[in-house]
Design a protein around this motif. Structure first.
Motif, PDB file in Angstrom:
ATOM      1  N   GLY A  81      12.977  -7.880  11.701  1.00 54.67           N
ATOM      2  CA  GLY A  81      13.692  -8.499  10.594  1.00 54.67           C
ATOM      3  C   GLY A  81      12.875  -8.726   9.346  1.00 54.67           C
ATOM      4  O   GLY A  81      13.439  -9.075   8.310  1.00 54.67           O
ATOM      5  N   LYS A  82      11.558  -8.540   9.400  1.00 57.95           N
ATOM      6  CA  LYS A  82      10.718  -8.715   8.215  1.00 57.95           C
ATOM      7  C   LYS A  82      10.244  -7.352   7.725  1.00 57.95           C
ATOM      8  O   LYS A  82       9.750  -6.540   8.510  1.00 57.95           O
ATOM      9  N   VAL A  83      10.376  -7.126   6.410  1.00 57.48           N
ATOM     10  CA  VAL A  83       9.984  -5.842   5.839  1.00 57.48           C
ATOM     11  C   VAL A  83       9.666  -6.038   4.363  1.00 57.48           C
ATOM     12  O   VAL A  83      10.200  -6.943   3.711  1.00 57.48           O
ATOM     13  N   GLY A  84       8.782  -5.198   3.842  1.00 56.40           N
ATOM     14  CA  GLY A  84       8.420  -5.254   2.435  1.00 56.40           C
ATOM     15  C   GLY A  84       7.827  -3.931   1.988  1.00 56.40           C
ATOM     16  O   GLY A  84       7.291  -3.170   2.794  1.00 56.40           O
ATOM     17  N   VAL A  85       7.921  -3.656   0.694  1.00 58.24           N
ATOM     18  CA  VAL A  85       7.378  -2.436   0.097  1.00 58.24           C
ATOM     19  C   VAL A  85       6.278  -2.829  -0.870  1.00 58.24           C
ATOM     20  O   VAL A  85       6.468  -3.724  -1.703  1.00 58.24           O
ATOM     21  N   GLY A  86       5.127  -2.166  -0.759  1.00 59.32           N
ATOM     22  CA  GLY A  86       3.996  -2.470  -1.623  1.00 59.32           C
ATOM     23  C   GLY A  86       3.463  -1.235  -2.315  1.00 59.32           C
ATOM     24  O   GLY A  86       3.528  -0.129  -1.776  1.00 59.32           O
ATOM     25  N   VAL A  87       2.930  -1.439  -3.519  1.00 59.75           N
ATOM     26  CA  VAL A  87       2.342  -0.360  -4.314  1.00 59.75           C
ATOM     27  C   VAL A  87       0.938  -0.780  -4.718  1.00 59.75           C
ATOM     28  O   VAL A  87       0.719  -1.935  -5.119  1.00 59.75           O
ATOM     29  N   GLY A  88      -0.013   0.141  -4.605  1.00 61.11           N
ATOM     30  CA  GLY A  88      -1.387  -0.158  -4.982  1.00 61.11           C
ATOM     31  C   GLY A  88      -2.047   1.023  -5.665  1.00 61.11           C
ATOM     32  O   GLY A  88      -1.800   2.175  -5.303  1.00 61.11           O
ATOM     33  N   LYS A  89      -2.877   0.727  -6.666  1.00 61.64           N
ATOM     34  CA  LYS A  89      -3.619   1.763  -7.387  1.00 61.64           C
ATOM     35  C   LYS A  89      -5.109   1.481  -7.295  1.00 61.64           C
ATOM     36  O   LYS A  89      -5.539   0.329  -7.371  1.00 61.64           O
ATOM     37  N   ALA A  90      -5.890   2.549  -7.136  1.00 59.46           N
ATOM     38  CA  ALA A  90      -7.348   2.421  -7.082  1.00 59.46           C
ATOM     39  C   ALA A  90      -7.966   3.780  -7.364  1.00 59.46           C
ATOM     40  O   ALA A  90      -7.271   4.805  -7.432  1.00 59.46           O
ATOM     41  N   GLU A  91      -9.292   3.767  -7.504  1.00 63.31           N
ATOM     42  CA  GLU A  91      -9.998   5.012  -7.797  1.00 63.31           C
ATOM     43  C   GLU A  91     -10.151   5.901  -6.575  1.00 63.31           C
ATOM     44  O   GLU A  91     -10.474   7.075  -6.714  1.00 63.31           O
ATOM     45  N   ASP A  92      -9.958   5.342  -5.372  1.00 61.02           N
ATOM     46  CA  ASP A  92     -10.017   6.144  -4.154  1.00 61.02           C
ATOM     47  C   ASP A  92      -8.818   5.807  -3.282  1.00 61.02           C
ATOM     48  O   ASP A  92      -8.144   4.791  -3.477  1.00 61.02           O
ATOM     49  N   VAL A  93      -8.564   6.658  -2.298  1.00 60.24           N
ATOM     50  CA  VAL A  93      -7.363   6.536  -1.476  1.00 60.24           C
ATOM     51  C   VAL A  93      -7.409   5.296  -0.594  1.00 60.24           C
ATOM     52  O   VAL A  93      -6.404   4.602  -0.421  1.00 60.24           O
ATOM     53  N   VAL A  94      -8.571   4.987  -0.032  1.00 55.58           N
ATOM     54  CA  VAL A  94      -8.682   3.864   0.909  1.00 55.58           C
ATOM     55  C   VAL A  94      -8.351   2.545   0.224  1.00 55.58           C
ATOM     56  O   VAL A  94      -7.563   1.735   0.732  1.00 55.58           O
ATOM     57  N   ASN A  95      -8.935   2.300  -0.938  1.00 60.37           N
ATOM     58  CA  ASN A  95      -8.669   1.054  -1.653  1.00 60.37           C
ATOM     59  C   ASN A  95      -7.227   0.988  -2.150  1.00 60.37           C
ATOM     60  O   ASN A  95      -6.628  -0.093  -2.199  1.00 60.37           O
TER      61      ASN A  95
END
Length: 202
Positions: A81-95
């Motif tokens: 029942g819990k869900v969320g969408v997140g967006v992240g930007k960084a200079e590398d894929v891991v971060n």
């Protein structure tokens, strides 16, 4: 004598065999630590799972030139029942992935689920040019959806639902439109409570 010498040379050339080795999957050599090359959803902190929807390269034009970075879109949920969408930007894929997970945890919502693990009523969600139509499914029908919509519904813990995607094919907007639709769901008790409040005010 020469035959015995040849047999000794053959034994020296053959490498020692590992009992845990199987020719079909060489990753199984390390005592069962890596059993398969297939990546599975592993719950983090014992509660939430993360699924990567899309990762893309983003270029920002500055005075000094072009600056390259990566943008990750992640869906996070507990399949209950819990869900969320997140967006992240960084200079590398891991971060970028880590930032997207953190952003997704901040945007978690709680949705109502029925006993048959579906939504209580049909609902429509709009974000930009994307339009998502969700309808309850009978028990055993499964998740009839695709793309980012299916990922969001599965991570939320919905097992029986029918979804229709209209408009743009943008993965991020489709995921956000699904979240908007799920966030607008109301239960029967909430409807009865609202009706009681309206009747009492008359």
């Amino acid at each position: 004598m020469s035959s015995e010498f040849n047999q000794v040379n053959k034994l020296k050339k053959t490498p020692p065999q590992n009992e845990n080795f199987s020719g079909s999957n060489p990753l199984q050599i390390t005592e069962g630590v890596i059993k398969s090359s297939r990546v599975k959803d592993i719950p983090s902190d014992g509660k939430f799972i993360e699924r990567l929807i899309k990762i893309s390269r983003v270029t920002k034009v500055t005075k000094g030139g072009k600056k390259l970075s990566f943008r990750a879109v992640v869906v996070i949920g507990n399949e209950n029942g819990k869900v969320g969408v997140g967006v992240g930007k960084a200079e590398d894929v891991v971060n970028a992935f880590k930032k997207a997970k953190t952003n997704g945890r901040k945007n978690l919502i709680q949705i109502p689920l029925t006993k048959s693990l579906t939504i209580p009523h049909p609902i429509i969600g709009d974000v930009g040019a994307c339009k998502i139509i969700l309808k309850p499914g009978v028990e055993g029908s499964g998740v009839m959806a695709g793309g980012a919509v299916r990922t969001v519904l599965e991570v939320a813990g919905i097992k029986n639902i029918i979804a229709k995607q209209l408009g743009s094919d943008n993965l991020l907007n489709n995921a956000r439109a699904t979240i908007v639709a799920l966030e607008s769901l109301i239960t029967r008790r909430e409807v009865e409570r609202r009706l009681d409040i309206q009747n009492s005010t008359k």
